[in-house]
Write a protein that holds these residues in place. Structure first.
Motif, short mmCIF file in Angstrom:
data_model
loop_
_atom_site.label_atom_id
_atom_site.label_comp_id
_atom_site.label_asym_id
_atom_site.label_seq_id
_atom_site.Cartn_x
_atom_site.Cartn_y
_atom_site.Cartn_z
N LEU A 99 0.83 -1.19 0.00
CA LEU A 99 0.00 0.00 0.00
C LEU A 99 0.87 1.25 0.00
O LEU A 99 0.60 2.22 -0.71
CB LEU A 99 -0.90 0.02 1.24
N GLU A 100 1.93 1.18 0.81
CA GLU A 100 2.83 2.32 0.90
C GLU A 100 3.44 2.62 -0.47
O GLU A 100 3.49 3.76 -0.92
CB GLU A 100 3.93 1.99 1.91
N GLY A 103 0.68 3.85 -2.92
CA GLY A 103 0.29 5.21 -2.57
C GLY A 103 1.34 6.22 -2.99
O GLY A 103 1.04 7.26 -3.59
N ALA A 104 2.59 5.88 -2.69
CA ALA A 104 3.68 6.79 -3.07
C ALA A 104 3.76 6.92 -4.59
O ALA A 104 3.99 8.01 -5.12
CB ALA A 104 4.99 6.27 -2.50
N LEU A 106 1.33 6.62 -6.72
CA LEU A 106 0.21 7.43 -7.16
C LEU A 106 0.49 8.91 -6.90
O LEU A 106 0.25 9.78 -7.74
CB LEU A 106 -1.06 7.00 -6.43
N LEU A 107 1.06 9.19 -5.72
CA LEU A 107 1.38 10.57 -5.37
C LEU A 107 2.39 11.15 -6.36
O LEU A 107 2.22 12.27 -6.86
CB LEU A 107 1.95 10.61 -3.95
N LEU A 170 12.11 7.32 4.20
CA LEU A 170 11.63 7.96 2.99
C LEU A 170 12.60 7.76 1.83
O LEU A 170 12.18 7.56 0.69
CB LEU A 170 11.42 9.45 3.26
N LEU A 173 12.02 4.94 -0.33
CA LEU A 173 10.77 4.93 -1.08
C LEU A 173 10.88 5.65 -2.41
O LEU A 173 10.13 5.37 -3.34
CB LEU A 173 9.69 5.60 -0.20
#
Lengths: 306, 270, 520
Positions: A99-100, A103-104, A106-107, A170, A173
C-alpha cells in the motif's frame, strides 16, 4: 446515499466470489504443482504422491473448490504450503508495504502529471507542450523492469543519492515510487492535456472569458474541474496497472510487499497463498474503484449515482 | 494539403507510422545482415561501422534484429488493440445501451477481470496456451478488452444524459439512431487516445510475456524479447536495451501523434 | 464544485499520510561484523532433513554438522566423527567427538544422530532425502558416542549417506514446527528465515570461532542479476557466488574494492536425451548432435572462461576420474556424415527431416538459441520451448521432454552414475534417470560399482563406466562450471570450494573489524 453505499458493498461479494473462482480455475489449470517445488526434482515418485495426498491435492477438484469457498465464507484463507503459516497473517504482514508503495507511486504520478499536463494543455503547440509531451512519451515507453535498474544505476550507484534496495525510511521509497509512478504520470498528463484542449473550445470557457477572466485563470477555475472528470475515469482504469506495476517494482527493489510474495507463490504453486494474495489485490482494486466512482459522481453532477 | 499544415500532429505522426510500416515490410532487405546469424566471438560488441547498433549476447546484429522486430511488434500490437477495441467496444457499448440488470451483470464480469492482477493472468495463459504468436495475441486481448469496454460504456452513459439527446428525443427521433449518430464521433477521440496508449502498453506487455515463455519463439526477434534479453547486460552493453527501447519510444510517439491528429480531425467535424 | 475539491483534497491528504508514515520508520541497522551474501533464489527449507536444493544445502551446511563432510580435495573427512571403522562391507562405525554442542547448549550425542536418520526413514516423513537412503538398513547408537550404520547390501557410497545434517533428538517435522529452524551444532545458528527475502545466521556460541571472524551472515535473496552486481559495486553485498553473468565480471573487476575468484568447479552441465524417442535411440544421431556442438566456442566466448569443457560427469578433481573417455570435438562434417548414414538425408537447403523439441527455462533460453543455431548448421531443426520454472521441472521430472540441458551440482560419489543411468531409476519408479536410458552393460557396471568396497577395484569399474558413458552418449557432456565468486576485499580468508560449498564463511574475517561498514 447510504442505500447506494450498502448496495455497492453488497456488490463486492459476487466480485470476490468471481475472482476467487477465476483464480482457483487458472492456478489449477496451470501445469505443475507445489510438491515438485517443495521436495525437489530428485524425489522419488512415491514420496511425491505421498506429499500430494498429505496436502489434499489428490482430491477431486470440485471437492477442493468447495473446501476453499467454505473456508472463505468463514474468513479462513487457509495455510500457506511453502511458508506453513496462516495465509491471513502473511498477507497482513506484507500488505502495508505494498500500500505504501502504491500510494507513493500514485502521489508521484499526480505530482508530476498535473503541472506537466496543465502546461501542455494550456498552450498547445508551444515549447512547453512539446517538452511536457516528450517526457510523457518517455514515461510510457520505458517499462518498469528497465526503468528501475536505470534509475538505480544513475541515482544510487553513480550519484549515491538514494539507497539501492529495501524498505526503510523515505529515502528508500523514492526510487521505487518514481519507477512505479512515471508511466502513470505520463498517461495522466496526456489525458489532462487532451481534456484541457477540449475544454478550451467549449462553452464554459467562452462564458468565463466573457466574464473578463484571463485564459489561464479561466482554465484553472473552470477548465480543470471538467478535465478532472476524464482524469478520474482514467485513474480508475489505470489503478489495476498500478497494482500490477507494483508487483514488478517490488521484485526489482526487494520491496517486502505482497506482490513479491505473490510472484514467488505462483512459482511455487502455493495455491492457498496465491488465492489469498489475488483476492487481496482484487478487493483493494474494487474498493478503490468504488471510491473513484464516488469521486466521479461528485465531480460531474450530471452523472447520477445509480 | 493545407489541412495537414493545420494539424502537425497528424502530419508528423502519420510520417512516423509510415516509416514504421516501411521498416516492418522491407526491414530485412534494408538491414542486409542476417538477424539470426550467431557469431559468439562478436558477442556484446559495441556499435561500430560494421554493426551500427552493435551485437547482442550471441553476436547477432542488433540493427537487423530491430528491423525484423518492427514487423512482429507492430503486427502483434495493432492486432491486439484492434481486437480488444472490437470486443471491448461491442461489449461495453451494448451493455450501456441495454442498461438495467444486463448492464450490471456485464460490468460485474468486467470488474472481476479487471480486478485480477494482470501478471497472474499472463502467467496462467503462458502456461496453458504455450508459446506462439496467436496465443500471445489471445492472451493480450484477454487482458486488454476491459479497458475499452469501460471507456465506451462510460461515454455512452454520459452521452445519454446530454442535452442534445434529450432534445432529439423531444423532437421525436428514435433514441438509438440519435445515440449512434452522436456516439461514434464522441467516442472516437477517447478511443483513439486509448488505442494509441494501448499499442505502447502492448509492446511493454509483450516484453513481460516473452520472459514468461509466451510470444515469439526463439530465434525470432521482437522488440519485447530484445529488451528483456538485454536487461542482464545493462551495466556493460546498454546498446542492447537502448536500441529496441528507442524503437519502442519512436513507435509510441508516432502512434500518439497520429492519435492526436485523428482526434483533432474528428473533433472538428463532430 | 466544492464537494469535488474536498474529495480530491481528502485523497491527497491520505496519500501524504501514507508517505509520511514511511518517513517515521527507522532504518534497520546492520550489525557490525555482518557479511551480506546475495543469492538468486530462496532456500526452500531450513531443516536439513528436507532440503534438497543447492541453496538450502549451502546455507544449512553452515548451521548443521554431519558425521562426514567432503573436504576441499573431494575426499570424505570426518566432521562429527573423529574415527571411522568399516569392520565388514555392510557395517560402518562412527566414533563421535566429545563436547560438540547444539546452539541451545545441549550436547550432540549418538542419540541425536539416530533420531535424525530414523525421522527421515520413517514412512510418512515426506522427506526427499529418503530416496538416497534406500540402502540404509538401520542406524543404531550402542553408546553415547558411537553410531553404527548398517546397509542392506555392501554399499560403497555409504559415506554419502553420512553427510546428512544432524538435528537434536525430538525435533518435530517441519510441517508441525513453529520455530524457523531446528538448532544445529555448526558454526552458525539461524536467527531468522524470511522465505523469499533473507536468511540471517549468527554465531553458534558453543562452536569455537577464529578470532576476528564475522559474527553474522545475511543471505539476501536478490533475483535480478543487475541488482546483485550493483550491490557488489556499492559495497552492500560482500560476496556473490555463481550467480553473476560472466560478461559482467570485467565491469565488476574494475572496482578496486572487489576481487574475482574463478576456480575449477565440479558442477556438471549436460545435454539430456529422451530414449523413448526412437530417433534418439540411434547412436549415430546422438553422436552427430555431440559433434555439432562447439563447446569450446561456447565456453570461451559465451561463458568467458568460467567453465571447462567436460568429458563426463566426474571432473578431474574426483578420485575416480578417468581421462581415457573419448571426447567429441567440434566436427560438423562428421555430424553430417553420421546423419546421412542414419538415413536422414539433407534437402537442397541443407535441412533434414529431423526435428526435436528442446525445453528450457527462461534463464537457459540463450544457450538454447546457440544449440538451435549449431544444430541447424548440420540440418537438424530444434524447436525451443521456454517454460516457467515449475512447469519445466514438473515436465522433466516425469520424463516429458525430448532434449533439454541441465546440471548436476555436488556430485561427491561416483554412485551418481547409478542414479542417472540405471534403468531401475527411470520414471515412474525413480526420477533421476529421466531420459529412460537402459543399457544392460551400464546397469551391471553401476550396480557393481555400488557393491564394491575396495577403492582400487571401484576406480576400475568407474573408469569403464565413464568410457561407456562417453561411447554410448546417454548425455552429451557439456562443461564443468567453475566456482566464480565476486567478493569484497574486506573479506579475508574466503576459500572457494569446487562443489560450491560456502563452508569457509565460518572462517572469513572482515579486514576492517567492527566499525567501518560499507555504505548502506
Amino acid at each position: 446515499m447510504i442505500r447506494y453505499l450498502i448496495r455497492r458493498m453488497l456488490a463486492l461479494i459476487p466480485v470476490a466470489l468471481g475472482v476467487a473462482t477465476l483464480t482457483f480455475a487458472l492456478i489449477h489449470l496451470v501445469p505443475g504443482d507445489p510438491v515438485v517445488a517443495m521436495l525437489g526434482d530428485t524425489a522419488a515418485p512415491a514420496d511425491l504422491a505421498g506429499m500430494r495426498h498429505q496436502l489434499g491435492l489428490d482430491r477431486p477438484l470440485a471437492v477442493q473448490y468447495a473446501t476453499f469457498i467454505a473456508g472463505l465464507a468463514h474468513g479462513d484463507l487457509g495455510e500457506s504450503i511453502s511458508y506453513r503459516q496462516p495465509v491471513a497473517r502473511l498477507i497482513a504482514e506484507r500488505f502495508p508495504a505494498t500500500l505504501e508503495l502504491a500510494g507513493a507511486g500514485l502521489l508521484v504520478a499526480v505530482l508530476i502529471a498535473f503541472p506537466l499536463g496543465f502546461i501542455a494543455g494550456a498552450n498547445p503547440g508551444s515549447a512547453g507542450d512539446v517538452g511536457a509531451m516528450g517526457f510523457a512519451i518517455l514515461g510510457i515507453s520505458v517499462p518498469h523492469i528497465y526503468l528501475g535498474p536505470l534509475l538505480m544505476i544513475l541515482f544510487s550507484l553513480d550519484l549515491r543519492w538514494f539507497p539501492l534496495t529495501g524498505r526503510g525510511g523515505l529515502a528508500h521509497l523514492v526510487l521505487p515510487a518514481v519507477t512505479l509512478g512515471t508511466a502513470l504520470a505520463a498517461i495522466i498528463a496526456r489525458m489532462l492535456r487532451q481534456s484541457l484542449i477540449a475544454v478550451r473550445a467549449s462553452d464554459y470557457m467562452r462564458t468565463a472569458l466573457s466574464k473578463g477572466l484571463s485564459p489561464t485563470a479561466a482554465l484553472l477555475r473552470h477548465g480543470l474541474r471538467n478535465a478532472l472528470t476524464s482524469v478520474v475515469t482514467l485513474l480508475g482504469l489505470q489503478l489495476g496497472g498500478l497494482l500490477t506495476g507494483a508487483l514488478i517494482v517490488e521484485m526489482i527493489f526487494s520491496w517486502p510487499g505482497l506482490g513479491r510474495m505473490l510472484i514467488a507463490a505462483i512459482s511455487a504453486r502455493d495455491y492457498p497463498l496465491v488465492e489469498g494474495c489475488v483476492l487481496t489485490f482484487a478487493l483493494s482494486y474494487v474498493v478503490v474503484n468504488m471510491t473513484t466512482d464516488f469521486v466521479y459522481a461528485m465531480v460531474d453532477p450530471r452523472v447520477s449515482l445509480k | 494539403m493545407s489541412g495537414l499544415a493545420k494539424n502537425p500532429s497528424l502530419a508528423v505522426g502519420g510520417a512516423i507510422v509510415a516509416i514504421l510500416i516501411v521498416a516492418a515490410l522491407f526491414g530485412p532487405e534494408i538491414a542486409h545482415r542476417d538477424p539470426l546469424a550467431i557469431d559468439l566471438a562478436s558477442a556484446l560488441a559495441a556499435p561500430s561501422l560494421a554493426h551500427p547498433f552493435g551485437c547482442d549476447a550471441l553476436g547477432r546484429d542488433v540493427f537487423a534484429r530491430v528491423m525484423w522486430g518492427a514487423r512482429l511488434s507492430l503486427g502483434v500490437s495493432t492486432s491486439v488493440v484492434f481486437l480488444s477495441l472490437i470486443v471491448g467496444g461491442l461489449i461495453g457499448g451494448a451493455s450501456a445501451l441495454a442498461g438495467g440488470r444486463v448492464d450490471n451483470l456485464v460490468m460485474r464480469a468486467v470488474d472481476i477481470v479487471l480486478a485480477f492482477p494482470g501478471i497472474l493472468l499472463a502467467i496462467a495463459m503462458a502456461a496453458i496456451l504455450g508459446p506462439g504468436l496467436i496465443d500471445l495475441v489471445i492472451a493480450l486481448t484477454a487482458m486488454g478488452w476491459t479497458g475499452f469496454a469501460r471507456l465506451v460504456r462510460g461515454e455512452v452513459l454520459s452521452l445519454r444524459e446530454r442535452e442534445y439527446v434529450h432534445a432529439a428525443n423531444a423532437l421525436g427521433a428514435r433514441p438509438s439512431r440519435v445515440l449512434i449518430r452522436h456516439l461514434l464521433p464522441a467516442v472516437a477521440g477517447p478511443v483513439a487516445v486509448q488505442a494509441t496508449f494501448g499499442i505502447g502498453g502492448i509492446i511493454g506487455a509483450e516484453a513481460a510475456l516473452s520472459f514468461l515463455g509466451l510470444g515469439a519463439l526463439p530465434p525470432t526477434p521482437s522488440w519485447g524479447n530484445m529488451l528483456d534479453a538485454g536487461r542482464e547486460f545493462l551495466l556493460i552493453a546498454p546498446h542492447l536495451t537502448t536500441a529496441p527501447g528507442v524503437a519502442i519510444g519512436v513507435a509510441i510517439l508516432g502512434f500518439n501523434l497520429l492519435g492526436d491528429g485523428l482526434a483533432a480531425l474528428a473533433g472538428r467535424s463532430g | 464544485m466544492k464537494r469535488g475539491r474536498v474529495r480530491t483534497g481528502a485523497i491527497a491528504i491520505a496519500l501524504c499520510a501514507i508517505v509520511a508514515s514511511a518517513c517515521a520508520r527507522p532504518v534497520r541497522e546492520r550489525a557490525p561484523g555482518t557479511i551480506q551474501v546475495d543469492i538468486e533464489s530462496s532456500p526452500t527449507s531450513t531443516d536439513p532433513r528436507f532440503a534438497t536444493d543447492a541453496i538450502s544445502s549451502r546455507v544449512n551446511e553452515l548451521v548443521f554438522d554431519s558425521l562426514v563432510k567432503v573436504s576441499r580435495d573431494g575426499e570424505f573427512a570426518g566432521d562429527l566423527a573423529e574415527r571411522i571403522e568399516r569392520p565388514d562391507p555392510t557395517t560402518i562405525i562412527f566414533h563421535l567427538k566429545h563436547g560438540v554442542r547444539f546452539g541451545d547448549g545441549r550436547e550432540l550425542t549418538a542419540r541425536d544422530v539416530k533420531f535424525t536418520y530414523d525421522s527421515i526413514l520413517a514412512p510418512g516423513s515426506m522427506s526427499a532425502k529418503r530416496a538416497g537412503m534406500i540402502e540404509l538398513a538401520s542406524v543404531t547408537a550402542p553408546d553415547d558416542y558411537t553410531v553404527t550404520m548398517t546397509t542392506r547390501h555392501p554399499y560403497a557410497p555409504a559415506l554419502e549417506i553420512a553427510m546428512q545434517g544432524i538435528v537434536p533428538a525430538g525435533t518435530p517435522l517441519p510441517a508441525r514446527s513453529t520455530a524457523s529452524a531446528p538448532p544445529g551444532s555448526g558454526p552458525f545458528a539461524m536467527l531468522s528465515y524470511r522465505r523469499d527475502e533473507s536468511v540471517t545466521l549468527v554465531r553458534n556460541p558453543h562452536h569455537a570461532a577464529p578470532p576476528g571472524a564475522a559474527r553474522e551472515i545475511l543471505f539476501k535473496v536478490v533475483p535480478d542479476p543487475t541488482v546483485r552486481a550493483l550491490e557488489l559495486a556499492e559495497g552492500i553485498c560482500g560476496l556473490s557466488e555463481n550467480n553473476i553473468e560472466a560478461a559482467v565480471l570485467p565491469w565488476l573487476a574494475d572496482h578496486k574494492a572487489l576481487e574475482i575468484s574463478n576456480t575449477p568447479g565440479t558442477t556438471y552441465k549436460y545435454l539430456a536425451f529422451n530414449f523413448r524417442d526412437p530417433r534418439l535411440r540411434d547412436l549415430r544421431v546422438r553422436r552427430a548432435i555431440a559433434y555439432s556442438i562447439d563447446r569450446a566456442a561456447i565456453v570461451n566466448s559465451m561463458l568467458r572462461g568460467t567453465a571447462r569443457v567436460a568429458t563426463g560427469m566426474l571432473a578431474p578433481e574426483s578420485w575416480a576420474y578417468d581421462g581415457n573417455a573419448v571426447s567429441y570435438g567440434y566436427d560438423p562434417a562428421a555430424a553430417r556424415r553420421l546423419l546421412d548414414e542414419a538415413g536422414y538425408r539433407a534437402d537442397a537447403g541443407g535441412m533434414r527431416n529431423l526435428r526435436f523439441e528442446y525445453k528450457t527455462t527462461p534463464e537457459g533460453a540463450r544457450l538454447a538459441e546457440v544449440f538451435q543455431a549449431m544444430l541447424k548448421r548440420v540440418g537438424i531443426t530444434l524447436d525451443v520451448r521456454t517454460l516457467e520454472w515449475a512447469t519445466y521441472y514438473g515436465d522433466i521430472q516425469r520424463g516429458n521432454f525430448q532434449l533439454t540441458s541441465l546440471q548436476w551440482v555436488g556430485i561427491e560419489d561416483p554412485n551418481y552414475y547409478y542414479m542417472v543411468f540405471d534403468s531401475a531409476m527411470a520414471p515412474p519408479h525413480g526420477s533421476t534417470n529421466r531420459g529412460y536410458y537402459s543399457n544392460t552393460e551400464m546397469d551391471a557396471l553401476v550396480e557393481a560399482g555400488q557393491r564394491t568396497i575396495d577403492p582400487a577395484a571401484r576406480k576400475e569399474i568407474y573408469a569403464r563406466v565413464q568410457q561407456l558413458a562417453a561411447d554410448d552418449l546417454p548425455y552429451v557432456s557439456l562443461w564443468w562450471v567453475n566456482t566464480v565468486a565476486v567478493l569484497n576485499r574486506d573479506l579475508g580468508g574466503f576459500d572457494p570450494y569446487p562443489n560450491g560449498s560456502l563452508r569457509s564463511l565460518a572462517q572469513v574475517t572482515l579486514v576492517t573489524p567492527g566499525g567501518a561498514e560499507p555504505a548502506q
